[in-house]
Design a protein around this motif. Structure first.
Motif, PDB file in Angstrom:
ATOM      1  N   PHE A  43       0.821  -1.200   0.000  1.00  0.00           N
ATOM      2  CA  PHE A  43       0.000   0.000   0.000  1.00  0.00           C
ATOM      3  C   PHE A  43       0.867   1.267   0.000  1.00  0.00           C
ATOM      4  N   HIS A  44       1.917   1.224   0.811  1.00  0.00           N
ATOM      5  CA  HIS A  44       2.819   2.380   0.924  1.00  0.00           C
ATOM      6  C   HIS A  44       4.235   1.911   0.588  1.00  0.00           C
ATOM      7  N   HIS A  45       4.769   2.477  -0.496  1.00  0.00           N
ATOM      8  CA  HIS A  45       6.101   2.023  -0.929  1.00  0.00           C
ATOM      9  C   HIS A  45       6.896   3.171  -1.555  1.00  0.00           C
ATOM     10  N   ASP A  46       6.642   4.379  -1.099  1.00  0.00           N
ATOM     11  CA  ASP A  46       7.310   5.549  -1.668  1.00  0.00           C
ATOM     12  C   ASP A  46       8.828   5.396  -1.616  1.00  0.00           C
ATOM     13  N   SER A  47       9.447   5.572  -2.753  1.00  0.00           N
ATOM     14  CA  SER A  47      10.910   5.631  -2.921  1.00  0.00           C
ATOM     15  C   SER A  47      11.612   4.286  -2.785  1.00  0.00           C
ATOM     16  N   TRP A  57      13.124   5.964   2.334  1.00  0.00           N
ATOM     17  CA  TRP A  57      12.091   5.041   1.881  1.00  0.00           C
ATOM     18  C   TRP A  57      10.945   4.990   2.897  1.00  0.00           C
ATOM     19  N   SER A  58       9.745   4.812   2.387  1.00  0.00           N
ATOM     20  CA  SER A  58       8.562   4.773   3.242  1.00  0.00           C
ATOM     21  C   SER A  58       8.687   3.687   4.307  1.00  0.00           C
ATOM     22  N   GLY A  59       8.454   4.074   5.551  1.00  0.00           N
ATOM     23  CA  GLY A  59       8.466   3.126   6.656  1.00  0.00           C
ATOM     24  C   GLY A  59       9.823   2.857   7.267  1.00  0.00           C
ATOM     25  N   SER A  82      14.731   1.314  12.352  1.00  0.00           N
ATOM     26  CA  SER A  82      13.311   1.006  12.518  1.00  0.00           C
ATOM     27  C   SER A  82      12.669   0.720  11.163  1.00  0.00           C
ATOM     28  N   ILE A  83      11.849  -0.338  11.121  1.00  0.00           N
ATOM     29  CA  ILE A  83      11.029  -0.660   9.952  1.00  0.00           C
ATOM     30  C   ILE A  83       9.586  -0.755  10.422  1.00  0.00           C
ATOM     31  N   ASN A  88       0.315  -3.342   5.381  1.00  0.00           N
ATOM     32  CA  ASN A  88       0.872  -2.764   4.157  1.00  0.00           C
ATOM     33  C   ASN A  88       0.869  -3.747   2.992  1.00  0.00           C
ATOM     34  N   ASN A  89       0.074  -4.835   3.099  1.00  0.00           N
ATOM     35  CA  ASN A  89      -0.073  -5.786   1.998  1.00  0.00           C
ATOM     36  C   ASN A  89       1.211  -6.540   1.667  1.00  0.00           C
TER      37      ASN A  89
END
Length: 455
Positions: A43-47, A57-59, A82-83, A88-89
């Motif tokens: 769902f969220h994977h920016d960069s 990178w996202s997250g 941290s991750i 987030n699928n």
């Protein structure tokens, strides 16, 4: 960067890589459906996998650079600490490479995804990890002994997975652990005595497993424990007196096990308790008067046991109670008029006992009541019209008693009342009601002296 790239390629579909069909479900086995927008991507994977440094990178969170500036927006790859990719699928087999490739990791949250596979022994390489959350995935197998090498771990959550076998003894070496949640798995065996070494633990949740044996006496060493939940297991034997030494407990849930005998008097020492669930066990004897000391209680559930004796008047002195359930026991006597003192009650369940006498009119002053269950007793007289003052009432269950008369229209007009049962069906009905769900009065058979019924 390598470890994060492996995580991406292992848990998402893209034009370079496809997750094995064995792991492509968008719903984890715990019934939590993921809100899939594009089923092929997180769902969220920016960069992610861009030229931007991993700290952007996202997250992903990194530790600060030596000059005090963080790496976000930089093209450099810093130390990932941290991750956070919860809900987030992520789908597919979790790659163990990440445990070796990210030695500076302090927090890892991949909860509410559809990850499969097992937790490998390489998790022990995360010696600096403090927070681990894999709740609501499809992780199976047993936990490795190397978990005991994560000496700084404070939070370990793996509820709603498919873990089986035993809990590794090494986990009890984690002296800094504060929150352990392994609920809703298939863990077996016993709770070992070594658990007493976890002196910093504040929350322990082992509910919904297949644990057997007894509660260890070493619980009295866990002086920081605030929440203990071992419900829905196969635990047996009597409760140890040492349970009363865990004096900071606020929530104690022992329900749906096979505990037996008398409840130890030491339970009255738990003066901070606000929730006590002893229901669905094999406890017997008189409800211990020591419970009267627990004036901080909000919830008290003693249902489905073998408690006997006269209705304890002191129960009505627990003025803060919001939920009181003593149903399906062998409690005798009348409901005392002092029930009117329990002004905070929302749920009252005295069903399936041997309670006699009339329904106290004083019950009509408990204006917060939402549910009343008095069915299957030996109550006589009429239904007090004062119950019509309970404007929040949603459920009123009075069938299988010996009530007579006419139910007040005032009670029938309560706007939220959706369930109202009395014995008003059949030719022998002696109670009249225009708004009730009518039952035929049934002859209740006492199966044994412990007050188990069949209808």
């Amino acid at each position: 960067r390598y470890g994060l790239a492996v995580l991406w390629f292992s848990t998402t579909k893209n034009k370079y890589y496809h997750v094995s069909g064995e792991y492509t479900s968008t719903e984890n086995d715990n019934g939590r459906r993921l809100e899939v927008h594009d089923p092929n991507l997180w769902f969220h994977h920016d960069s992610w996998l861009s030229e931007l440094g991993v700290c952007g990178w996202s997250g992903i969170t990194c530790s600060p650079q030596d000059n005090g500036l963080d790496h976000v927006g930089s093209n450099d790859d810093g130390d990932v600490t941290s991750i956070d990719l919860r809900r987030n699928n992520l789908r597919g087999a979790f790659p163990s490479d990440i445990f070796r490739a990210l030695p500076f990791l302090k927090a890892l949250d991949l909860s509410d995804n559809a990850l499969a596979g097992t937790i490998s022994k390489d998790i022990g390489h995360l010696s600096g990890l403090e927070y681990f959350n894999f709740t609501a995935n499809n992780i199976a197998g047993s936990l490795p002994d190397s978990i005991g090498d994560m000496a700084l771990l404070k939070v370990f959550h793996m509820s709603f997975n498919q873990l089986d076998h035993t809990i590794p003894y090494s986990i009890y070496k984690l002296e800094k652990l504060r929150d352990l949640d392994l609920s809703r798995n298939s863990l077996a065996a016993t709770i070992p005595h070594e658990i007493g070494a976890m002196k910093e633990l504040t929350s322990l949740n082992l509910a919904y497993n297949s644990l057997e044996g007894s509660l260890p006496h070493e619980l009295n060493n866990m002086q920081s424990l605030v929440k203990l939940d071992v419900s829905y297991n196969k635990l047996q034997s009597s409760l140890p007196n040492e349970i009363g030494a865990v004096t900071y407990l606020r929530s104690l849930n022992l329900s749906h096990n096979q505990f037996e005998g008398d409840v130890p008097k030491s339970i009255g020492n738990l003066e901070h308790l606000d929730e006590l669930h002893l229901n669905d066990n094999d406890f017997k004897g008189i409800i211990p008067t020591e419970l009267s000391k627990l004036d901080a209680l909000d919830v008290l559930n003693l249902s489905n046991n073998h408690f006997s004796g006269i209705f304890p008047i002191w129960l009505t002195h627990l003025f803060g109670l919001k939920e009181l359930d003593i149903s399906n026991n062998a409690i005798k006597g009348e409901i005392p008029q002092s029930i009117s003192d329990m002004k905070n009650l929302r749920i009252l369940n005295f069903a399936r006992n041997d309670i006699i006498g009339m329904i106290p009119t004083e019950m009509g002053s408990l204006f917060k009541l939402e549910q009343i269950f008095l069915e299957t007793n030996e109550l006589i007289g009429g239904v007090p019209y004062q119950l019509g003052e309970l404007t929040s009432l949603r459920k009123l269950s009075l069938h299988n008693n010996f009530l007579t008369g006419h139910v007040s229209d005032h009670l029938c007009k309560l706007s939220f009342l959706t369930q109202f049962t009395v014995d008003c069906a059949g030719e022998t009905a002696v109670i009249l009601c225009e708004c009730c769900q009518c039952h035929l009065h049934e002859n209740i058979i006492h199966l044994d002296e412990n007050n188990r019924y069949e209808d």
